[in-house]
Design a protein around this motif. Structure first.
Motif, short mmCIF file in Angstrom:
data_model
loop_
_atom_site.label_atom_id
_atom_site.label_comp_id
_atom_site.label_asym_id
_atom_site.label_seq_id
_atom_site.Cartn_x
_atom_site.Cartn_y
_atom_site.Cartn_z
N UNK A 1 3.09 -1.45 8.68
CA UNK A 1 4.06 -2.04 7.77
C UNK A 1 5.39 -2.23 8.50
N UNK A 2 5.97 -3.42 8.45
CA UNK A 2 7.25 -3.65 9.08
C UNK A 2 8.34 -2.87 8.37
N UNK A 3 9.42 -2.57 9.10
CA UNK A 3 10.50 -1.77 8.53
C UNK A 3 11.10 -2.44 7.30
N UNK A 4 11.26 -3.77 7.34
CA UNK A 4 11.87 -4.47 6.21
C UNK A 4 10.96 -4.39 4.97
N UNK A 5 9.64 -4.40 5.19
CA UNK A 5 8.70 -4.25 4.08
C UNK A 5 8.71 -2.82 3.56
N UNK A 6 8.79 -1.86 4.48
CA UNK A 6 8.87 -0.46 4.08
C UNK A 6 10.07 -0.22 3.17
N UNK A 7 11.20 -0.86 3.49
CA UNK A 7 12.40 -0.70 2.66
C UNK A 7 12.19 -1.25 1.26
N UNK A 8 11.45 -2.37 1.15
CA UNK A 8 11.17 -2.92 -0.17
C UNK A 8 10.25 -2.00 -0.96
N UNK A 9 9.23 -1.45 -0.31
CA UNK A 9 8.34 -0.50 -0.98
C UNK A 9 9.13 0.71 -1.46
N UNK A 10 10.06 1.18 -0.64
CA UNK A 10 10.91 2.32 -1.04
C UNK A 10 11.84 1.92 -2.18
N UNK A 11 12.29 0.68 -2.21
CA UNK A 11 13.16 0.20 -3.29
C UNK A 11 12.43 0.24 -4.64
N UNK A 12 11.13 0.00 -4.60
CA UNK A 12 10.33 0.02 -5.82
C UNK A 12 9.87 1.42 -6.21
N UNK A 13 10.06 2.39 -5.32
CA UNK A 13 9.63 3.76 -5.57
C UNK A 13 10.77 4.50 -6.28
N UNK A 14 10.77 4.45 -7.61
CA UNK A 14 11.88 4.95 -8.41
C UNK A 14 11.93 6.47 -8.44
#
Length: 285
Positions: A1-14
């Protein structure tokens, strides 16, 4: 997973902040307000955290106020009903104590049934198209410097528009748009995450479909443009790290509002989700 995608996944992890209450961070995509797809995706994640054994099959939400991308968002989930086949949740998103979004989500367990769908429309293969980021690099030298970072930034969702519109020289076109999209890099086997990511991505380039017949874009002068509501129906399983065709049209614009519809197909031609949205499209005097 690219870092920018990882950040989006973390953004959705409430983060849980109480019984059926969650908090999510916001991201700045260069828009004046928080991106609507972010609030939708986080709201769906919040509701999904209160349901077990069932996946969301429909989402209906209203944008009430513009969100501030420099502030976190609180999500309150209300357990409306848990029936024998369906569960319904209501979600209220707040910033600074004010509601910015309200929505309802319905969840269903896996169930066999009748099958039919529209055929996938013709579209060029994604490998033959330039990505938004590549198109942004071409456009960047011709726009004010303050817009260049937004045009060329790395994106967690790769979007490859079919027949892209030049925002600097818009022309009147039929109210139809297509784009291929996928998450950058492989994702975990989590159907809830894939649904939340599609919800996030479904807000990109959607309301612009209703602006095309009028030769308008977000950069057109004296325009007030905003999403008013958003709905999604999930029909079949899919993966957001595989190419999906987002086929959109706009049957009507009237009364300062533009109505938009969309369908998501995988590369095998399977219809996996459908969307609708009404948007404010107002010419300021």
């Amino acid at each position: 997973m690219l870092e920018v995608t990882k950040k989006l996944v973390e953004l959705l992890d409430l983060s849980p902040i109480g019984d059926d209450h969650f908090q999510g961070d916001s991201e700045d995509l260069g828009f004046p307000n928080v991106f609507g797809g972010q609030v939708l995706g986080q709201a769906l994640m919040a509701a999904s955290r209160t349901v077990e054994g069932r996946l969301c099959h429909s989402l209906h939400a209203y944008f009430l106020r513009p969100g501030n991308h420099s502030m976190p968002i609180d999500y309150e989930v209300q357990r409306v009903r848990d029936g024998g086949s369906f569960s319904v949740r209501r979600v209220i998103a707040r910033q600074d104590g004010k509601e910015i979004l309200t929505g309802s989500m319905s969840f269903q367990g896996e169930e066999p049934g009748f099958e039919h769908q529209f055929d996938m429309p013709d579209a060029p293969e994604p490998e033959s198209l330039k990505s938004e980021q590549e198109l942004g690099r071409i456009l960047a030298p011709h726009v004010p410097e303050r817009f260049r970072e937004t045009l060329t930034r790395d994106r967690p969702i790769e979007i490859r528009p079919v027949d892209p519109v030049n925002p600097l020289q818009p022309e009147k076109r039929p109210p139809q748009r297509q784009s291929w999209l996928r998450a950058q890099g492989p994702l975990p086997e989590d159907p809830v995450l894939h649904r939340c990511l599609l919800t996030y991505a479904s807000d990109f380039h959607f309301l612009a479909t209703s602006m095309q017949p009028h030769g308008l874009t977000f950069t057109s002068k004296n325009m007030q443009v905003a999403s008013l509501d958003h709905a999604i129906w999930f029909h079949r399983d899919f993966r957001m790290d595989e190419w999906l065709l987002y086929d959109k049209d706009s049957p009507s614009t009237s009364g300062g509002r533009g109505f938009n519809r969309g369908n998501f197909y995988n590369r095998d031609g399977v219809l996996v989700a459908s969307t609708t949205q009404e948007a404010l499209i107002r010419k300021r005097s």
